[in-house]
Design an enzyme around this catalytic site. Structure first.
Site, PDB file in Angstrom:
ATOM      1  N   TYR A  72      71.130 -53.424 -17.257  1.00  0.00           N
ATOM      2  CA  TYR A  72      71.030 -51.965 -17.072  1.00  0.00           C
ATOM      3  C   TYR A  72      71.486 -51.247 -18.347  1.00  0.00           C
ATOM      4  CZ  TYR A  72      70.468 -47.827 -14.134  1.00  0.00           C
ATOM      5  OH  TYR A  72      70.038 -46.634 -13.590  1.00  0.00           O
ATOM      6  N   THR A 112      59.713 -49.281  -8.008  1.00  0.00           N
ATOM      7  CA  THR A 112      58.951 -48.099  -8.446  1.00  0.00           C
ATOM      8  C   THR A 112      58.353 -48.415  -9.815  1.00  0.00           C
ATOM      9  OG1 THR A 112      60.856 -47.146  -9.588  1.00  0.00           O
ATOM     10  CG2 THR A 112      60.557 -46.502  -7.279  1.00  0.00           C
ATOM     11  N   LEU A 113      57.632 -47.437 -10.369  1.00  0.00           N
ATOM     12  CA  LEU A 113      57.027 -47.648 -11.696  1.00  0.00           C
ATOM     13  C   LEU A 113      58.107 -47.937 -12.746  1.00  0.00           C
ATOM     14  CD1 LEU A 113      54.286 -47.700 -13.006  1.00  0.00           C
ATOM     15  CD2 LEU A 113      54.453 -45.236 -13.386  1.00  0.00           C
ATOM     16  N   ASP A 137      58.584 -31.199 -19.325  1.00  0.00           N
ATOM     17  CA  ASP A 137      59.170 -32.310 -20.079  1.00  0.00           C
ATOM     18  C   ASP A 137      60.599 -31.892 -20.402  1.00  0.00           C
ATOM     19  OD1 ASP A 137      60.119 -33.994 -22.071  1.00  0.00           O
ATOM     20  OD2 ASP A 137      58.165 -34.198 -23.048  1.00  0.00           O
ATOM     21  N   VAL A 138      61.573 -32.606 -19.841  1.00  0.00           N
ATOM     22  CA  VAL A 138      62.973 -32.158 -19.962  1.00  0.00           C
ATOM     23  C   VAL A 138      63.571 -32.370 -21.352  1.00  0.00           C
ATOM     24  CG1 VAL A 138      63.490 -32.364 -17.497  1.00  0.00           C
ATOM     25  CG2 VAL A 138      63.888 -34.340 -19.010  1.00  0.00           C
ATOM     26  N   LYS A 153      74.028 -43.144 -16.909  1.00  0.00           N
ATOM     27  CA  LYS A 153      74.305 -42.780 -15.501  1.00  0.00           C
ATOM     28  C   LYS A 153      75.776 -42.402 -15.317  1.00  0.00           C
ATOM     29  CE  LYS A 153      70.229 -43.386 -13.469  1.00  0.00           C
ATOM     30  NZ  LYS A 153      69.365 -42.231 -13.171  1.00  0.00           N
TER      31      LYS A 153
HETATM   32  P1  NDP Z   1      59.591 -43.367 -11.252  1.00  0.00           P
HETATM   33  O1  NDP Z   1      59.065 -44.163 -12.390  1.00  0.00           O
HETATM   34  O2  NDP Z   1      58.714 -43.165 -10.089  1.00  0.00           O
HETATM   35  O3  NDP Z   1      60.117 -41.957 -11.754  1.00  0.00           O
HETATM   36  C1  NDP Z   1      60.736 -41.736 -12.997  1.00  0.00           C
HETATM   37  C2  NDP Z   1      60.367 -40.341 -13.410  1.00  0.00           C
HETATM   38  O4  NDP Z   1      61.066 -39.951 -14.609  1.00  0.00           O
HETATM   39  C3  NDP Z   1      58.888 -40.206 -13.704  1.00  0.00           C
HETATM   40  O5  NDP Z   1      58.293 -39.315 -12.798  1.00  0.00           O
HETATM   41  C4  NDP Z   1      58.872 -39.644 -15.121  1.00  0.00           C
HETATM   42  O6  NDP Z   1      57.935 -38.615 -15.279  1.00  0.00           O
HETATM   43  C5  NDP Z   1      60.224 -39.019 -15.235  1.00  0.00           C
HETATM   44  N1  NDP Z   1      60.515 -38.735 -16.639  1.00  0.00           N
HETATM   45  C6  NDP Z   1      60.686 -39.618 -17.660  1.00  0.00           C
HETATM   46  N2  NDP Z   1      60.827 -38.944 -18.808  1.00  0.00           N
HETATM   47  C7  NDP Z   1      60.766 -37.611 -18.515  1.00  0.00           C
HETATM   48  C8  NDP Z   1      60.844 -36.413 -19.278  1.00  0.00           C
HETATM   49  N3  NDP Z   1      61.034 -36.411 -20.595  1.00  0.00           N
HETATM   50  N4  NDP Z   1      60.740 -35.221 -18.620  1.00  0.00           N
HETATM   51  C9  NDP Z   1      60.554 -35.175 -17.304  1.00  0.00           C
HETATM   52  N5  NDP Z   1      60.449 -36.275 -16.522  1.00  0.00           N
HETATM   53  C10 NDP Z   1      60.550 -37.479 -17.128  1.00  0.00           C
HETATM   54  O7  NDP Z   1      60.949 -44.121 -10.856  1.00  0.00           O
HETATM   55  P2  NDP Z   1      62.081 -43.898  -9.762  1.00  0.00           P
HETATM   56  O8  NDP Z   1      61.566 -43.098  -8.639  1.00  0.00           O
HETATM   57  O9  NDP Z   1      62.630 -45.239  -9.538  1.00  0.00           O
HETATM   58  O10 NDP Z   1      63.173 -43.064 -10.583  1.00  0.00           O
HETATM   59  C11 NDP Z   1      63.710 -41.822 -10.169  1.00  0.00           C
HETATM   60  C12 NDP Z   1      65.214 -41.797 -10.401  1.00  0.00           C
HETATM   61  O11 NDP Z   1      65.831 -42.730  -9.520  1.00  0.00           O
HETATM   62  C13 NDP Z   1      65.668 -42.177 -11.804  1.00  0.00           C
HETATM   63  O12 NDP Z   1      66.738 -41.335 -12.175  1.00  0.00           O
HETATM   64  C14 NDP Z   1      66.173 -43.592 -11.615  1.00  0.00           C
HETATM   65  O13 NDP Z   1      67.140 -43.951 -12.588  1.00  0.00           O
HETATM   66  C15 NDP Z   1      66.791 -43.463 -10.243  1.00  0.00           C
HETATM   67  N6  NDP Z   1      67.073 -44.726  -9.553  1.00  0.00           N
HETATM   68  C16 NDP Z   1      66.083 -45.643  -9.312  1.00  0.00           C
HETATM   69  C17 NDP Z   1      66.350 -46.823  -8.653  1.00  0.00           C
HETATM   70  C18 NDP Z   1      65.273 -47.833  -8.397  1.00  0.00           C
HETATM   71  O14 NDP Z   1      65.603 -48.972  -8.053  1.00  0.00           O
HETATM   72  N7  NDP Z   1      64.012 -47.514  -8.525  1.00  0.00           N
HETATM   73  C19 NDP Z   1      67.711 -47.137  -8.193  1.00  0.00           C
HETATM   74  C20 NDP Z   1      68.670 -46.089  -8.435  1.00  0.00           C
HETATM   75  C21 NDP Z   1      68.354 -44.943  -9.117  1.00  0.00           C
HETATM   76  P3  NDP Z   1      56.451 -38.905 -15.823  1.00  0.00           P
HETATM   77  O15 NDP Z   1      55.968 -39.916 -14.877  1.00  0.00           O
HETATM   78  O16 NDP Z   1      55.754 -37.612 -15.678  1.00  0.00           O
HETATM   79  O17 NDP Z   1      56.620 -39.416 -17.212  1.00  0.00           O
HETATM   80  C1  N5H Z   2      69.680 -53.610 -13.425  1.00  0.00           C
HETATM   81  C2  N5H Z   2      68.481 -53.136 -13.254  1.00  0.00           C
HETATM   82  C3  N5H Z   2      67.282 -53.761 -13.882  1.00  0.00           C
HETATM   83  C4  N5H Z   2      67.181 -53.526 -15.416  1.00  0.00           C
HETATM   84  C5  N5H Z   2      67.110 -52.105 -15.837  1.00  0.00           C
HETATM   85  C6  N5H Z   2      66.236 -51.184 -15.433  1.00  0.00           C
HETATM   86  C7  N5H Z   2      66.367 -49.779 -15.743  1.00  0.00           C
HETATM   87  C8  N5H Z   2      65.536 -48.869 -15.288  1.00  0.00           C
HETATM   88  C9  N5H Z   2      65.671 -47.397 -15.512  1.00  0.00           C
HETATM   89  C10 N5H Z   2      64.759 -46.751 -16.539  1.00  0.00           C
HETATM   90  C11 N5H Z   2      64.538 -45.329 -16.085  1.00  0.00           C
HETATM   91  C12 N5H Z   2      63.437 -47.482 -16.689  1.00  0.00           C
HETATM   92  C13 N5H Z   2      62.620 -47.034 -17.868  1.00  0.00           C
HETATM   93  O1  N5H Z   2      62.954 -46.122 -18.593  1.00  0.00           O
HETATM   94  C14 N5H Z   2      61.330 -47.795 -18.091  1.00  0.00           C
HETATM   95  C15 N5H Z   2      60.590 -47.376 -19.365  1.00  0.00           C
HETATM   96  O2  N5H Z   2      61.175 -47.975 -20.507  1.00  0.00           O
HETATM   97  C16 N5H Z   2      59.117 -47.883 -19.281  1.00  0.00           C
HETATM   98  N1  N5H Z   2      58.403 -47.295 -18.138  1.00  0.00           N
HETATM   99  C17 N5H Z   2      57.679 -46.145 -18.220  1.00  0.00           C
HETATM  100  O3  N5H Z   2      57.556 -45.524 -19.251  1.00  0.00           O
HETATM  101  C18 N5H Z   2      57.034 -45.665 -16.925  1.00  0.00           C
HETATM  102  C19 N5H Z   2      55.542 -45.640 -17.121  1.00  0.00           C
HETATM  103  C20 N5H Z   2      57.627 -44.303 -16.603  1.00  0.00           C
HETATM  104  C21 N5H Z   2      57.041 -43.675 -15.363  1.00  0.00           C
HETATM  105  O4  N5H Z   2      59.015 -44.516 -16.369  1.00  0.00           O
HETATM  106  C22 N5H Z   2      59.901 -43.534 -16.685  1.00  0.00           C
HETATM  107  N2  N5H Z   2      61.175 -43.817 -16.373  1.00  0.00           N
HETATM  108  O5  N5H Z   2      59.561 -42.507 -17.186  1.00  0.00           O
HETATM  109  C23 N5H Z   2      68.272 -51.877 -12.460  1.00  0.00           C
HETATM  110  C24 N5H Z   2      67.411 -52.037 -11.213  1.00  0.00           C
HETATM  111  C25 N5H Z   2      67.982 -53.100 -10.291  1.00  0.00           C
HETATM  112  C26 N5H Z   2      67.394 -50.682 -10.432  1.00  0.00           C
HETATM  113  C27 N5H Z   2      66.672 -49.552 -11.163  1.00  0.00           C
HETATM  114  C28 N5H Z   2      65.239 -49.760 -11.470  1.00  0.00           C
HETATM  115  C29 N5H Z   2      67.401 -48.455 -11.489  1.00  0.00           C
HETATM  116  C30 N5H Z   2      66.886 -47.215 -12.119  1.00  0.00           C
HETATM  117  O6  N5H Z   2      67.713 -46.413 -12.599  1.00  0.00           O
HETATM  118  O7  N5H Z   2      65.670 -46.958 -12.089  1.00  0.00           O
END
Ligand code: NDP
Ligand code: N5H
Length: 257
Positions: free
Chosen positions: A158, A196-197, A67-68, A165
């Site tokens: 966002y 993704t999730l 956990d970071v 970011k």
């Molecule tokens: P996922 O939901 O698959 O992955 C997000 C990950 O963040 C999870 O594995 C989660 O871990 C981890 N995380 C959250 N909190 C913590 C914490 N305290 N310590 C360690 N790990 C943590 O989503 P994505 O694959 O989409 O996201 C991966 C990266 O890609 C992110 O930085 C996201 O911003 C970036 N990104 C995503 C885009 C998209 O469209 N999906 C576009 C551009 C960038 P856990 O599940 O164990 O809580």
């Molecule tokens: C402009 C957009 C759409 C609006 C914003 C989305 C932002 C997403 C990023 C963050 C990481 C999402 C996030 O933290 C979700 C959490 O509040 C709730 N989800 C969870 O807790 C799940 C279960 C866990 C696994 O998720 C995490 N992060 O731990 C941006 C999109 C078009 C692109 C996108 C989705 C960008 C991105 O950075 O992921």
């Protein structure tokens, strides 16, 4: 120069499930012969990660908690990696988090706690991890993180994640400058939207994807495989002259006005 990563070890942080970008990177590195170490945040996804890792059929793969938000967990994670593996050659940082209520409406409604939480997990963690990983990258290395266009420009909803970011992308450059003298490169991939999730629950994700299909130069959305292959390049010697760079893997969408 080959893309083989045989004999190299990489830490993959941020696999939640098979849709995770981190998992796309893991598959690309695994196919190139790399040894992989996976870290996960909480027990919530421990079993899911372990099940996925088992599908690689690689008994050298390790799965560790990290956990970071916890300095002691980062320290003990990399201490365990040092003990079990010794040297590592790279880290894929695929971690971000912000409170859901701060990912809609007006940016300025974010409160201090939500601002700090998003920056702590999504930006500071790269620096903390890079510092810990440096000690194990004694043969040089490559660190890759994930960012999004919303860190450069205002993208609706966002919000605080865009500000985090921007901090992450600046961190990439400062870390690249610090770590270059140790033969360690630091780069980011700016990925196009991928379902993704994390993206789940984002209102109107379908219309965001549709806009990419209609307007992006390549007229298609980004896949985990495309990001995985660019990460493979950044982890391999083919990219040995590249550091402090933000590479867009987004079908070219970022060039549009
Ligand atoms: P996922 O939901 O698959 O992955 C997000 C990950 O963040 C999870 O594995 C989660 O871990 C981890 N995380 C959250 N909190 C913590 C914490 N305290 N310590 C360690 N790990 C943590 O989503 P994505 O694959 O989409 O996201 C991966 C990266 O890609 C992110 O930085 C996201 O911003 C970036 N990104 C995503 C885009 C998209 O469209 N999906 C576009 C551009 C960038 P856990 O599940 O164990 O809580
Ligand atoms: C402009 C957009 C759409 C609006 C914003 C989305 C932002 C997403 C990023 C963050 C990481 C999402 C996030 O933290 C979700 C959490 O509040 C709730 N989800 C969870 O807790 C799940 C279960 C866990 C696994 O998720 C995490 N992060 O731990 C941006 C999109 C078009 C692109 C996108 C989705 C960008 C991105 O950075 O992921």
């Amino acid at each position: 120069m080959q893309l083989s990563l045989q004999g190299k070890t990489y830490v993959i942080m941020g696999v939640a499930n098979k849709r995770s970008i981190a998992w796309g990177i893991a598959r690309a590195l695994h196919a190139a012969g790399a040894r992989l170490i996976f870290t996960y945040a909480g027990e919530r996804f421990e079993n899911e990660v372990k099940k996925l890792v088992a599908t690689l059929e690689d008994d050298t793969a390790l799965v560790l908690p990290c956990d970071v938000t916890k300095d002691e967990e980062i320290a003990s994670c990399f201490a365990q990696i040092k003990e079990k593996v010794g040297v590592i050659h790279g880290v894929a940082h695929c971690i971000a988090f912000a409170n859901k209520e701060h990912l809609e409406g007006e940016y300025m409604n974010v409160d201090r706690e939500g601002f700090l939480l998003a920056h702590n997990i999504s930006a500071y963690s790269l620096t903390a991890v890079a510092k810990a990983a440096k000690e194990l990258m004694t043969e040089g290395g490559s660190i890759v993180t994930l960012t999004y266009l919303g860190g450069e420009r205002v993208v609706q909803n966002y919000n605080v994640m865009g500000v985090a970011k921007a901090s992450l992308e600046a961190s990439v450059k400062y870390l690249a400058n610090d770590l270059g003298k140790y033969g360690i490169r630091v780069n980011a991939i700016s990925a196009g939207p991928i379902r993704t999730l994390s993206a789940k629950g984002v209102g109107d994700f379908n219309s965001i994807l549709k806009e990419i299909e209609e307007r992006a130069p390549l007229r298609r959305t980004t896949t985990q495989e495309e990001v995985g292959d660019t990460a493979l390049f950044l982890f391999s010697d083919l990219s040995r002259g590249v550091t402090g760079e933000i590479i867009h893997v987004d079908s070219g969408y970022h060039i549009l006005a």
